[in-house]
Design an enzyme around this catalytic site. Structure first.
Site, PDB file in Angstrom:
ATOM      1  N   GLY A  11     -14.718   9.381  -5.544  1.00  0.00           N
ATOM      2  CA  GLY A  11     -14.531   8.131  -4.818  1.00  0.00           C
ATOM      3  C   GLY A  11     -14.249   6.917  -5.681  1.00  0.00           C
ATOM      4  O   GLY A  11     -14.391   5.780  -5.214  1.00  0.00           O
ATOM      5  N   ASN A  13     -11.413   5.775  -6.659  1.00  0.00           N
ATOM      6  CA  ASN A  13     -10.295   5.003  -6.086  1.00  0.00           C
ATOM      7  C   ASN A  13     -10.749   4.192  -4.875  1.00  0.00           C
ATOM      8  O   ASN A  13     -10.301   3.063  -4.674  1.00  0.00           O
ATOM      9  CB  ASN A  13      -9.130   5.932  -5.717  1.00  0.00           C
ATOM     10  CG  ASN A  13      -8.292   6.262  -6.929  1.00  0.00           C
ATOM     11  OD1 ASN A  13      -7.494   5.446  -7.392  1.00  0.00           O
ATOM     12  ND2 ASN A  13      -8.492   7.442  -7.485  1.00  0.00           N
ATOM     13  N   LYS A  64      -7.408  23.778  12.738  1.00  0.00           N
ATOM     14  CA  LYS A  64      -7.133  22.528  12.011  1.00  0.00           C
ATOM     15  C   LYS A  64      -6.717  21.424  12.990  1.00  0.00           C
ATOM     16  O   LYS A  64      -7.045  20.253  12.804  1.00  0.00           O
ATOM     17  CB  LYS A  64      -6.025  22.779  10.984  1.00  0.00           C
ATOM     18  CG  LYS A  64      -5.750  21.594  10.096  1.00  0.00           C
ATOM     19  CD  LYS A  64      -5.027  22.013   8.848  1.00  0.00           C
ATOM     20  CE  LYS A  64      -4.857  20.853   7.908  1.00  0.00           C
ATOM     21  NZ  LYS A  64      -4.270  21.241   6.645  1.00  0.00           N
ATOM     22  N   MET A  89      -8.847  16.547  -0.607  1.00  0.00           N
ATOM     23  CA  MET A  89      -8.342  17.823  -1.135  1.00  0.00           C
ATOM     24  C   MET A  89      -7.918  18.779  -0.025  1.00  0.00           C
ATOM     25  O   MET A  89      -8.299  19.951  -0.003  1.00  0.00           O
ATOM     26  CB  MET A  89      -9.401  18.481  -2.028  1.00  0.00           C
ATOM     27  CG  MET A  89      -9.848  17.608  -3.191  1.00  0.00           C
ATOM     28  SD  MET A  89      -8.496  17.098  -4.257  1.00  0.00           S
ATOM     29  CE  MET A  89      -8.329  18.574  -5.234  1.00  0.00           C
ATOM     30  N   HIS A 108      -1.330  10.539  -6.451  1.00  0.00           N
ATOM     31  CA  HIS A 108      -1.352  11.808  -7.169  1.00  0.00           C
ATOM     32  C   HIS A 108      -1.320  11.538  -8.675  1.00  0.00           C
ATOM     33  O   HIS A 108      -0.514  10.733  -9.140  1.00  0.00           O
ATOM     34  CB  HIS A 108      -0.151  12.680  -6.755  1.00  0.00           C
ATOM     35  CG  HIS A 108      -0.177  14.003  -7.421  1.00  0.00           C
ATOM     36  ND1 HIS A 108      -1.049  15.007  -7.031  1.00  0.00           N
ATOM     37  CD2 HIS A 108       0.491  14.488  -8.495  1.00  0.00           C
ATOM     38  CE1 HIS A 108      -0.890  16.051  -7.827  1.00  0.00           C
ATOM     39  NE2 HIS A 108       0.036  15.758  -8.731  1.00  0.00           N
TER      40      HIS A 108
HETATM   41  C1  GRF Z   1      -7.452  11.024  -8.258  1.00  0.00           C
HETATM   42  O1  GRF Z   1      -7.088  11.411  -9.557  1.00  0.00           O
HETATM   43  C2  GRF Z   1      -6.287  11.138  -7.322  1.00  0.00           C
HETATM   44  O2  GRF Z   1      -5.053  10.921  -7.931  1.00  0.00           O
HETATM   45  C3  GRF Z   1      -6.376  12.570  -6.864  1.00  0.00           C
HETATM   46  O3  GRF Z   1      -7.750  12.827  -6.755  1.00  0.00           O
HETATM   47  C4  GRF Z   1      -8.461  11.986  -7.655  1.00  0.00           C
HETATM   48  C5  GRF Z   1      -9.530  11.278  -6.867  1.00  0.00           C
HETATM   49  O4  GRF Z   1     -10.419  10.594  -7.711  1.00  0.00           O
HETATM   50  N1  GRF Z   1      -5.634  12.783  -5.655  1.00  0.00           N
HETATM   51  P1  GRF Z   1     -11.582   9.705  -7.079  1.00  0.00           P
HETATM   52  O5  GRF Z   1     -12.359  10.600  -6.122  1.00  0.00           O
HETATM   53  O6  GRF Z   1     -10.945   8.550  -6.367  1.00  0.00           O
HETATM   54  O7  GRF Z   1     -12.426   9.276  -8.232  1.00  0.00           O
END
Ligand code: GRF
Length: 199
Positions: A11, A13, A64, A89, A108
């Site tokens: 988390g 981001n 789904k 994911m 990504h």
């Molecule tokens: C990030 O590297 C993003 O690019 C990828 O998953 C990771 C998530 O990191 N899709 P976080 O959970 O936000 O720390």
């Protein structure tokens, strides 16, 4: 603009986006977090930020489609306008894509189209290439495909380890995602209503 952040893991981001909102670099609100992993680090982060987090376990749904319908019902309650995938994911299915057309963004950790998939940083590092990067794109039915909104390159140095590379990638992500979300919100707002490509 009311955002929902979808996350399955740490988390970081999410936290960077929330900080950008608090510092007014990003003019939006995180209405809620959607999570599909019960023990994910995002839980504490959302709790600390006072943002509702909803857990959906796909195994408890018959398909789904039903899983995504339940999420959409929650997003509608929270009046969500834009979905931000941040370490979610799971491949987004047609039910969610149709409910939020061109309203789902993903980050990504590679310079797409190179190294799509679950381990973008590790795959680039192990391939021995001399550069990688970060990509932010609109989500479509593919895996890490869809129109690219922003990209930044990062050289891989001979002194880099996987850990230093990961730290540098995350540093770029935390800066680039909020800025790109703001640019995209501006774009959505300035589109004429008869332009059906986004609205
Ligand atoms: C990030 O590297 C993003 O690019 C990828 O998953 C990771 C998530 O990191 N899709 P976080 O959970 O936000 O720390």
């Amino acid at each position: 603009m009311r955002l929902a952040v979808f996350a399955s893991g740490n988390g970081s981001n999410f936290s960077a986006i929330q900080e950008a909102i608090l510092s007014k670099e990003l003019s939006a609100d995180i209405a809620c977090v959607i999570c599909d992993q019960k023990d994910a680090g995002i839980y504490q982060r959302a709790k600390d930020a006072g943002i509702p987090i909803y857990y959906f376990d796909i195994k408890t749904f018959s398909s789904k489609k039903e899983y995504e319908k339940a999420i959409i019902a929650q997003l509608d309650k929270e009046m969500v306008e834009l979905i931000i995938l941040a370490g979610y994911m799971r491949i987004v299915g047609s039910t969610l894509l149709e409910a939020f057309p061109k309203r789902i963004l993903n980050i990504h950790p590679s310079y797409l189209p190179a190294f799509p998939g679950k381990q973008g940083i590790r795959d680039a590092f192990e391939a021995g290439v001399d550069q990688t990067g970060v990509t932010i794109h609109i989500v479509d039915e593919g895996v890490d495909s869809g129109p690219i909104l922003a990209q930044e390159k990062l050289p891989i140095l001979s002194t880099d380890s996987l850990a230093t590379l990961e730290a540098k990638i995350h540093g770029i992500e935390h800066r680039l995602y909020s800025k790109t979300i703001q640019d995209y919100i501006n774009q959505l707002k300035t589109r004429r209503t008869y332009d059906t490509s986004i609205n």
